[in-house]
Scaffold this motif. Structure first.
Motif, PDB file in Angstrom:
ATOM      1  N   LEU C  40      58.526  22.915 -18.369  1.00  0.00           N
ATOM      2  CA  LEU C  40      58.141  21.657 -19.248  1.00  0.00           C
ATOM      3  C   LEU C  40      56.943  21.043 -18.569  1.00  0.00           C
ATOM      4  O   LEU C  40      56.104  20.756 -19.220  1.00  0.00           O
ATOM      5  CB  LEU C  40      59.221  21.060 -19.286  1.00  0.00           C
ATOM      6  N   HIS C  41      57.322  20.680 -17.261  1.00  0.00           N
ATOM      7  CA  HIS C  41      56.236  20.088 -16.353  1.00  0.00           C
ATOM      8  C   HIS C  41      54.843  20.851 -16.375  1.00  0.00           C
ATOM      9  O   HIS C  41      53.722  20.356 -16.592  1.00  0.00           O
ATOM     10  CB  HIS C  41      56.622  19.884 -14.942  1.00  0.00           C
ATOM     11  N   ARG C  43      53.724  23.055 -18.287  1.00  0.00           N
ATOM     12  CA  ARG C  43      53.175  22.949 -19.932  1.00  0.00           C
ATOM     13  C   ARG C  43      52.546  21.650 -20.254  1.00  0.00           C
ATOM     14  O   ARG C  43      51.355  21.551 -20.643  1.00  0.00           O
ATOM     15  CB  ARG C  43      54.268  23.064 -20.997  1.00  0.00           C
ATOM     16  N   ASP C  44      53.219  20.451 -19.570  1.00  0.00           N
ATOM     17  CA  ASP C  44      52.630  19.176 -19.915  1.00  0.00           C
ATOM     18  C   ASP C  44      51.339  19.033 -19.098  1.00  0.00           C
ATOM     19  O   ASP C  44      50.244  18.344 -19.201  1.00  0.00           O
ATOM     20  CB  ASP C  44      53.575  18.094 -19.757  1.00  0.00           C
ATOM     21  N   LEU C  45      51.499  19.495 -17.714  1.00  0.00           N
ATOM     22  CA  LEU C  45      50.251  19.231 -16.664  1.00  0.00           C
ATOM     23  C   LEU C  45      49.225  20.145 -16.876  1.00  0.00           C
ATOM     24  O   LEU C  45      48.019  19.816 -16.739  1.00  0.00           O
ATOM     25  CB  LEU C  45      50.982  19.361 -15.392  1.00  0.00           C
ATOM     26  N   TYR C  46      49.531  21.592 -16.954  1.00  0.00           N
ATOM     27  CA  TYR C  46      48.409  22.430 -16.874  1.00  0.00           C
ATOM     28  C   TYR C  46      47.771  23.043 -18.156  1.00  0.00           C
ATOM     29  O   TYR C  46      47.057  23.746 -18.166  1.00  0.00           O
ATOM     30  CB  TYR C  46      48.838  23.475 -15.912  1.00  0.00           C
ATOM     31  N   THR C  47      48.494  22.721 -19.361  1.00  0.00           N
ATOM     32  CA  THR C  47      48.000  23.106 -20.661  1.00  0.00           C
ATOM     33  C   THR C  47      47.622  22.087 -21.715  1.00  0.00           C
ATOM     34  O   THR C  47      48.220  22.269 -22.795  1.00  0.00           O
ATOM     35  CB  THR C  47      48.894  24.233 -21.138  1.00  0.00           C
TER      36      THR C  47
END
Lengths: 319, 287, 98
Positions: C40-41, C43-47
């Motif tokens: 999840l992190h 996804r939130d940080l790198y996309t």
């Protein structure tokens, strides 16, 4: 494994730098190179995180839903940029928790610009235009810095920040087309942020003791004064288009140099702000400290749950 | 080669950068179709839009205060999703109610009694446990509503709902995972989760009996049953259920009134005063 | 993770597939308490900008990496095997499709 002689390590390192190739995390590097990088990258990461605060205060008050979404996304990007940079520092053996503690107890610094208050919504625009503009001048050359993970983080940051400066300038353009009151707000914000923005490039070259070594190691690519000049030259025509006055009576085009002449900022003020005596230093650090300390129970709980889960799956496998 | 060339054309190629963004309403006729009651449609869009805006505002309050930096990103992503939903829903409301109002007219120039959000959304932020618990309840419920509305007779609302479903499924996952972590983590975190659930329980009935979207296809009893069941499963995983009853939260302390009728707690007025402060101080300004 | 680390959460390395047909590429690291959180992190940080269609998150302490000191034994021996490369072979220009 046999120990490689130090002299051989040094020559491989220096040769790599000389060929403009990148140093990568597990390569041998001089201790001072590692320490300089950790200090610079940590400071850069802290600046992104502390830099969320002056603008973040306006997300809940943004005067249109469009501006609210833009600002929310922008401040979120800054958290992301901080993380890219902490991630680069961690490849050097620095630990993020440790860096955070050094930030909140004052052993590591962040950019002095974020110790100034944001007084009106025009400040959001001027921060985008000046502060992100200055950051871009600083950061674009860092995409080629000699340490691989730092350069790669900067590539990503620069790509993403191109919208930050544009949204700021666009907000100011819109405000300048609005009411007289709005135009006055923009000029007031420009007056307050111009000098601190010039200080973002650091002290003048003849008073910047570590610069030469950082340049020799390829960590820095241009001197403070070169970048400051680049920023001024870039900003003057943008100010004309916008219809605001930059608050420097000494600012004028110098045909001979092919650059703008401008007055020196108050370097004593920079020293005061860097050493902790700016208008908002205490407030910024207090906020960061509170978030870190108030979040401790959450981080502990997640770690405890992960440990229990691992233990349960081991027991399950053993049964 | 200049620095700029290098990072744009050289290193840049190594990265996967975002390309193309889709307009969820692209190519959809904005006319309210025959057979759709415009008043019902406007009321539904306004209520769901207000829920989303008020929730996004509460999430924005976390900015620079999250328990870990990665969670700054997560909370902001969820807030941005909800803000986006509010904007689309307000635009639809303005069309359906015949006023032609834009999104900002609804967000900035209505008083608290004109807001139609449920009261759970406006309660003060509380700690991280409360944020997680409230988001779990709201996203489970809103997901059930939006899945039903994805086939609503109004194509614009259907498209907004279909877009929202994808976002809400992620919000639910984030909140459910955190509910389990905090419920199972330490004694302190479990106690905080239980306190959060106790705090929001009295406000649950308003949600579960809500019929705002009924005439557009979200049948309240079905939405309520699904919400209860999903909450039961998540709370069971978290070790937070009080009983084996599928009604996981004690709603006996149900508080009368409804935000859907403009009856709010004292917490909404200060939230809106902050949200609207700059816009109202400069009513003739353009931003 | 070093044994002296103060961090509550371990480090994960993140790899993103930008689009179908491409390899996963290393994009950076993050901290997470468990694998689910790491995804999840990531996804939130790198996309945040629509960058990915697939994510891998791998605990950094489980990655086996070659040491720079052993660069020569690892990589130099393949340097002179020029016969592995197609340009090593002289083929007359008028031979088609080769």
């Amino acid at each position: 494994m046999q120990e490689t002689p130090a002299s051989m390590n040094t020559s491989v390192f220096e040769d790599t730098i000389a060929r403009d190739q990148r140093i990568e995390p597990r390569d041998w590097m001089p201790d001072a190179y590692r320490a300089t990088l950790v200090r610079q990258i940590a400071q850069h990461a802290h600046s992104e995180i502390i830099g969320m605060q002056p603008e973040g205060e306006w997300i809940t008050r943004a005067p249109s839903l469009r501006r609210k979404a833009i600002l929310f996304a922008k401040v979120q990007d800054e958290a992301g940029h901080g993380l890219y940079l902490y991630s680069a520092a961690e490849t050097l053996g620095a630990d993020r928790t440790d860096m955070t503690e050094r930030l909140i107890d004052g052993r590591q610094k962040y950019s002095s610009i974020f110790n100034y208050p944001t007084r009106t919504f025009a400040d959001v625009g001027v921060i985008g235009w000046f502060v992100d503009g200055a950051a871009i001048c600083n950061q674009v050359p860092l995409c080629r810095t000699s340490y691989g993970p730092y350069g790669r983080a900067m590539v990503r940051v620069c790509k993403e920040e191109s919208f930050h400066q544009r949204q700021g300038y666009e907000l100011l353009l819109t405000m300048m087309r609005g009411t007289d009151e709005q135009r006055a707000m923009v000029q007031d914000a420009v007056d307050r942020w111009w000098w601190p923005s010039l200080m973002m490039f650091g002290p003048p070259d003849d008073d910047s003791p570590n610069s030469a070594r950082s340049m020799a190691w390829g960590i820095k690519r241009h001197s403070n004064d070169v970048l400051r000049q680049r920023f001024v030259d870039m900003t003057v025509p943008q100010a004309e288009k916008l219809g605001v006055t930059l608050p420097d009576p000494g600012l004028r085009w110098n045909e001979e140099r092919g650059h703008h002449d401008f007055s020196a900022p108050d370097w004593d003020e920079l020293k005061r702000v860097v050493s902790g005596d700016g208008p908002c230093n205490a407030e910024r650090i207090a906020r960061r400290r509170a978030a870190h300390e108030e979040g401790a129970w959450v981080r502990r709980a997640a770690a405890a749950h992960a440990a229990k889960r691992t233990a349960r799956s081991r027991r399950g496998a053993a049964a | 080669m200049t620095d700029e060339d290098l990072y744009v054309d050289g290193d840049g190629a190594r990265w996967a950068f975002g390309t193309g963004f889709t307009d969820p309403l692209h190519g959809i006729d904005q006319t309210v179709p025959d057979g759709v009651d415009a008043e019902d449609l406007a009321a539904c869009c306004l209520a769901l839009g207000d829920d989303a805006l008020v929730s996004a505002q509460r999430l924005a309050e976390w900015c620079t205060r999250a328990p870990e930096l990665e969670e700054e990103l997560a909370l902001a992503n969820i807030g941005l999703d909800l803000l986006g939903q509010a904007r689309l829903l307000y635009a639809r409301a303005g069309r359906a109610d015949g006023t032609g109002h834009g999104e900002d007219a609804y967000a900035y120039f209505r008083d608290p009694e004109d807001f139609r959000n449920i009261r759970l959304a406006e309660l003060p932020g509380g700690d991280f446990a409360f944020t997680v618990a409230r988001l779990l309840v709201l996203s489970v419920w809103r997901l059930a509503v939006c899945e039903a509305l994805a086939t609503a007779p109004d194509p614009v609302l259907a498209a907004i709902a279909a877009k929202s479903v994808k976002e809400l499924a992620y919000h639910r996952r984030w909140a459910a995972e955190w509910t389990v972590r905090l419920g199972d983590g330490t004694e302190e975190s479990a106690a905080r989760m239980r306190a959060a659930l106790d705090e929001l329980a009295p406000w649950l009935d308003e949600l579960l009996s809500d019929s705002t979207a009924a005439r557009l296809g979200a049948e309240p009893a079905a939405v309520a049953a699904r919400t209860r069941l999903e909450l039961f499963h998540v709370l069971a995983d978290a070790g937070l259920n009080r009983s084996t009853d599928v009604s996981p939260l004690d709603t006996s302390a149900f508080l009368p009134g409804s935000g859907r009728n403009g009856q709010h707690t004292p917490h909404l007025a200060p939230l809106l005063a902050e949200l609207q402060s700059v816009a109202r101080a400069h009513p003739d300004a353009s931003w | 993770m070093s044994p002296t680390s103060k961090a509550e959460w371990p480090l994960y390395e993140v790899f993103v597939r930008g689009k179908r047909g491409l390899n996963h590429v290393h994009v950076g690291s993050l901290r997470a308490a468990d694998d689910d959180m790491a995804l999840l992190h990531a996804r939130d940080l790198y996309t945040r900008r629509n960058e990915g269609v697939s994510i891998w998150a791998v605990r950094s302490d489980t990655i086996a990496a070659s040491a720079p000191d052993e660069k020569d034994p690892f990589f130099a021996p393949s340097g002179d095997k020029v016969y592995r490369h197609p340009t090593f072979y002289d083929i007359p220009d008028d031979v088609p499709h080769i």
